[in-house]
Motif scaffolding. Structure first.
Motif, mmCIF file in Angstrom:
data_model
loop_
_atom_site.group_PDB
_atom_site.id
_atom_site.type_symbol
_atom_site.label_atom_id
_atom_site.label_comp_id
_atom_site.label_asym_id
_atom_site.label_seq_id
_atom_site.Cartn_x
_atom_site.Cartn_y
_atom_site.Cartn_z
ATOM 1 N N MET A 72 29.638 -35.219 14.951
ATOM 2 C CA MET A 72 28.928 -34.203 14.159
ATOM 3 C C MET A 72 28.706 -32.964 15.012
ATOM 4 N N PRO A 105 28.515 -32.007 9.408
ATOM 5 C CA PRO A 105 29.069 -33.324 9.691
ATOM 6 C C PRO A 105 30.580 -33.329 9.504
ATOM 7 N N ASP A 106 31.282 -34.059 10.369
ATOM 8 C CA ASP A 106 32.715 -34.159 10.203
ATOM 9 C C ASP A 106 33.036 -35.195 9.133
ATOM 10 N N GLU A 114 34.785 -37.923 9.133
ATOM 11 C CA GLU A 114 34.641 -39.329 9.503
ATOM 12 C C GLU A 114 33.180 -39.769 9.435
ATOM 13 N N SER A 115 32.272 -38.889 9.846
ATOM 14 C CA SER A 115 30.852 -39.225 9.791
ATOM 15 C C SER A 115 30.391 -39.415 8.354
ATOM 16 N N SER A 170 31.664 -42.689 6.865
ATOM 17 C CA SER A 170 31.058 -43.902 7.413
ATOM 18 C C SER A 170 29.749 -44.282 6.723
ATOM 19 N N GLU A 171 29.176 -43.378 5.962
ATOM 20 C CA GLU A 171 27.908 -43.640 5.276
ATOM 21 C C GLU A 171 28.162 -44.190 3.871
ATOM 22 N N LEU A 205 22.677 -37.871 8.216
ATOM 23 C CA LEU A 205 23.165 -37.048 9.332
ATOM 24 C C LEU A 205 22.327 -35.788 9.551
#
Length: 276
Positions: A1, A10-11, A13-14, A17-18, A250
């Protein structure tokens, strides 16, 4: 991030992932205060509303004058016309646009009485700049759940097909998260993703606006815009809102402002109005 001054980005991938609940949540409002029942039906059907009148000619002229100054300062700092984001956290006049009662009243008819304003980003296409916004859904960029967020698009300049007004695929908000591919920003796309063959998801519609008018669209609506091929600027301010029951991952909740009703301070602590 990645984190910059007042801005949390946030990128992909981040975000992926949530755990998120992704799907359009229709508005159920039997007694809207500003919108008509027909407009509520249109919203649920199309994922889009507009044009809606908010600012008269004198009021939007004052907003434009302020933006002209802000844009000049941005250029002087070596940044481009698309870089003024999370602006409500940095500039008090933008905070005031985010919390404007007429705008919030319209949004509240769609989202309910407890509303968070959490974003403000200028999308300014300079004359002939060659940049476009490819087809995308906002929700693919936002770590929010469930997907109930909306964008208000405020026209600071007149926006039409010639200078690159927003275009939408009405009804595409009903398809959940649509597959997209990476896009090379060097190829002229302001964003980093694009959805191919969007026509399979809805009905194409141009959305011209006069300065001072707004449109509202769902975070699941496919939308984009063509390059500005005119000799006129096209500036719009996107204002982002969601119901207070939405969860932000995030650190995104640090950008939120309670613009209507109440919110759990543990979820949305409330960012202060800038001093200037």
């Amino acid at each position: 991030m990645k984190k910059t001054d007042f801005e949390i980005i946030p990128d992909r991938e981040s975000i992926a992932s949530e755990h998120r609940e992704i799907g359009f949540v229709p508005t159920r409002n039997d007694s809207p205060q500003v919108l008509t029942p027909e407009q509520i039906d249109d919203w649920n059907s199309d994922g889009y509303l507009g044009p809606l009148d908010v600012y008269d000619s004198d009021a939007i002229a004052a907003v434009r004058q302020y933006f002209d100054q802000l844009l000049a300062e941005t250029f002087a700092a070596g940044k481009d016309s698309y870089s003024i984001s999370s602006a409500h956290l940095k500039h008090a006049p933008v905070w005031d646009l985010l919390t404007n009662e007429r705008t919030v009243n319209l949004v509240a008819d769609l989202l309910g009485e407890n509303v968070i304003g959490w974003g403000a980003h200028f999308f300014c296409k300079m004359p002939g700049d060659g940049k476009r916004v490819d087809w995308h859904q906002d929700c693919s960029y936002w770590p929010l759940t469930p997907t109930k967020a909306v964008t208000v698009w405020l026209a600071i300049d007149d926006a039409n097909a010639e200078n690159g007004c927003m275009e939408v695929f009405a009804g595409s908000h009903k398809h959940g998260l649509i597959e997209f591919k990476d896009s090379d920003a060097n190829a002229g796309n302001v964003l980093d993703q694009t959805v191919e063959h969007p026509e399979q998801y809805g009905t194409h519609r141009l959305t011209p606006l006069r300065a001072g008018q707004i449109s509202i669209h769902s975070d699941l609506l496919l939308h984009g815009s063509s390059a500005n091929v005119s000799n006129r600027r096209r500036c719009g301010l996107t204002l982002r809102y969601c119901p207070a029951d939405v969860h932000a991952y995030l650190g995104w909740n640090q950008k939120g402002v309670v613009v209507r009703g109440v919110a759990d301070p543990a979820k949305w602590p409330g960012a202060p109005r800038p001093a200037s």
